[in-house]
Design a protein around this motif. Structure first.
Motif, PDB file in Angstrom:
ATOM      1  N   ILE A   1       0.860  -1.181   0.000  1.00  0.00           N
ATOM      2  CA  ILE A   1       0.000   0.000   0.000  1.00  0.00           C
ATOM      3  C   ILE A   1       0.897   1.232   0.000  1.00  0.00           C
ATOM      4  N   GLU A   2       0.650   2.116  -0.919  1.00  0.00           N
ATOM      5  CA  GLU A   2       1.427   3.349  -0.990  1.00  0.00           C
ATOM      6  C   GLU A   2       0.896   4.338   0.044  1.00  0.00           C
ATOM      7  N   ILE A   3       1.817   4.946   0.774  1.00  0.00           N
ATOM      8  CA  ILE A   3       1.446   5.962   1.766  1.00  0.00           C
ATOM      9  C   ILE A   3       1.910   7.308   1.259  1.00  0.00           C
ATOM     10  N   GLN A   4       1.003   8.255   1.217  1.00  0.00           N
ATOM     11  CA  GLN A   4       1.334   9.596   0.761  1.00  0.00           C
ATOM     12  C   GLN A   4       1.114  10.558   1.921  1.00  0.00           C
ATOM     13  N   GLU A   5       2.191  11.224   2.356  1.00  0.00           N
ATOM     14  CA  GLU A   5       2.069  12.211   3.428  1.00  0.00           C
ATOM     15  C   GLU A   5       1.608  13.523   2.825  1.00  0.00           C
ATOM     16  N   ILE A   6       0.511  14.043   3.353  1.00  0.00           N
ATOM     17  CA  ILE A   6      -0.070  15.265   2.784  1.00  0.00           C
ATOM     18  C   ILE A   6       0.009  16.453   3.736  1.00  0.00           C
ATOM     19  N   GLY A   7       0.527  16.239   4.945  1.00  0.00           N
ATOM     20  CA  GLY A   7       0.641  17.336   5.908  1.00  0.00           C
ATOM     21  C   GLY A   7      -0.639  17.532   6.698  1.00  0.00           C
ATOM     22  N   LEU A   8      -0.632  18.587   7.486  1.00  0.00           N
ATOM     23  CA  LEU A   8      -1.798  18.893   8.315  1.00  0.00           C
ATOM     24  C   LEU A   8      -2.952  19.410   7.475  1.00  0.00           C
ATOM     25  N   ARG A   9      -4.135  19.044   7.888  1.00  0.00           N
ATOM     26  CA  ARG A   9      -5.344  19.588   7.274  1.00  0.00           C
ATOM     27  C   ARG A   9      -5.764  20.817   8.076  1.00  0.00           C
ATOM     28  N   PRO A  10      -6.572  21.691   7.512  1.00  0.00           N
ATOM     29  CA  PRO A  10      -7.021  22.877   8.252  1.00  0.00           C
ATOM     30  C   PRO A  10      -7.705  22.480   9.572  1.00  0.00           C
ATOM     31  N   GLY A  11      -7.253  23.069  10.661  1.00  0.00           N
ATOM     32  CA  GLY A  11      -7.831  22.790  11.969  1.00  0.00           C
ATOM     33  C   GLY A  11      -7.226  21.607  12.687  1.00  0.00           C
ATOM     34  N   GLU A  12      -6.389  20.826  12.016  1.00  0.00           N
ATOM     35  CA  GLU A  12      -5.775  19.645  12.639  1.00  0.00           C
ATOM     36  C   GLU A  12      -4.609  20.082  13.526  1.00  0.00           C
ATOM     37  N   LYS A  13      -4.492  19.470  14.701  1.00  0.00           N
ATOM     38  CA  LYS A  13      -3.449  19.830  15.652  1.00  0.00           C
ATOM     39  C   LYS A  13      -2.343  18.779  15.667  1.00  0.00           C
ATOM     40  N   MET A  14      -1.161  19.208  16.055  1.00  0.00           N
ATOM     41  CA  MET A  14      -0.023  18.302  16.194  1.00  0.00           C
ATOM     42  C   MET A  14       0.071  17.756  17.618  1.00  0.00           C
ATOM     43  N   TYR A  15      -0.764  18.245  18.519  1.00  0.00           N
ATOM     44  CA  TYR A  15      -0.728  17.835  19.912  1.00  0.00           C
ATOM     45  C   TYR A  15      -2.132  17.904  20.490  1.00  0.00           C
ATOM     46  N   GLU A  16      -2.298  17.327  21.658  1.00  0.00           N
ATOM     47  CA  GLU A  16      -3.584  17.398  22.360  1.00  0.00           C
ATOM     48  C   GLU A  16      -3.402  18.193  23.643  1.00  0.00           C
ATOM     49  N   GLU A  17      -4.312  19.104  23.893  1.00  0.00           N
ATOM     50  CA  GLU A  17      -4.310  19.841  25.151  1.00  0.00           C
ATOM     51  C   GLU A  17      -5.037  18.956  26.167  1.00  0.00           C
ATOM     52  N   LEU A  18      -4.303  18.496  27.156  1.00  0.00           N
ATOM     53  CA  LEU A  18      -4.854  17.538  28.110  1.00  0.00           C
ATOM     54  C   LEU A  18      -5.597  18.229  29.254  1.00  0.00           C
TER      55      LEU A  18
ATOM     56  N   SER B   1      -0.105  19.491  28.197  1.00  0.00           N
ATOM     57  CA  SER B   1      -0.256  19.234  26.770  1.00  0.00           C
ATOM     58  C   SER B   1       0.617  18.060  26.353  1.00  0.00           C
ATOM     59  N   SER B   2       0.155  17.304  25.377  1.00  0.00           N
ATOM     60  CA  SER B   2       0.970  16.204  24.853  1.00  0.00           C
ATOM     61  C   SER B   2       2.206  16.749  24.147  1.00  0.00           C
ATOM     62  N   ASN B   3       2.187  18.016  23.775  1.00  0.00           N
ATOM     63  CA  ASN B   3       3.325  18.654  23.127  1.00  0.00           C
ATOM     64  C   ASN B   3       4.534  18.737  24.051  1.00  0.00           C
ATOM     65  N   ASP B   4       4.285  18.730  25.374  1.00  0.00           N
ATOM     66  CA  ASP B   4       5.352  18.852  26.368  1.00  0.00           C
ATOM     67  C   ASP B   4       5.964  17.512  26.757  1.00  0.00           C
ATOM     68  N   GLN B   5       5.474  16.432  26.191  1.00  0.00           N
ATOM     69  CA  GLN B   5       5.902  15.095  26.601  1.00  0.00           C
ATOM     70  C   GLN B   5       6.865  14.480  25.603  1.00  0.00           C
ATOM     71  N   LYS B   6       7.761  13.645  26.118  1.00  0.00           N
ATOM     72  CA  LYS B   6       8.699  12.911  25.266  1.00  0.00           C
ATOM     73  C   LYS B   6       7.927  11.815  24.537  1.00  0.00           C
ATOM     74  N   GLN B   7       8.189  11.678  23.245  1.00  0.00           N
ATOM     75  CA  GLN B   7       7.547  10.613  22.473  1.00  0.00           C
ATOM     76  C   GLN B   7       8.079   9.264  22.928  1.00  0.00           C
ATOM     77  N   ILE B   8       7.201   8.258  22.981  1.00  0.00           N
ATOM     78  CA  ILE B   8       7.665   6.925  23.349  1.00  0.00           C
ATOM     79  C   ILE B   8       8.035   6.148  22.090  1.00  0.00           C
ATOM     80  N   SER B   9       8.931   5.196  22.272  1.00  0.00           N
ATOM     81  CA  SER B   9       9.421   4.408  21.143  1.00  0.00           C
ATOM     82  C   SER B   9       8.419   3.329  20.746  1.00  0.00           C
TER      83      SER B   9
END
Length: 80
Positions: free
Chosen positions: A1-18, A58-66
């Protein structure tokens, strides 16, 4: 399956405010979670809780897990 990265859509966030700053002013901290009590009903049902530190959580302040940590977590919860 080909995966195409298209970036963020309008209104989409890179993090969650917890938890917002305002929520943190009334939040309680337990060993494994935070509780934001309702402004209605019984007060301080959580006798073992301490007052949470005020701030934005915020999830933005957290280290990503492997991938290995995700696998271990899923396995420990018998999800895989």
């Amino acid at each position: 399956i080909e995966i195409q990265e298209i970036g963020l859509r309008p209104g989409e966030k890179m993090y969650e405010e917890l938890m917002t700053y305002d929520e943190s002013t009334m939040a309680l901290e337990l060993p494994d979670m935070f509780v934001i009590p309702s402004s209605y009903g019984e007060k301080n049902h959580y006798t073992q809780a301490k007052k949470a530190t005020e701030g934005t959580y915020s999830s933005n302040d957290q280290k990503q897990i492997s991938k290995e940590e995700v696998f271990t977590l899923l396995k420990s919860q018998t999800l895989i």
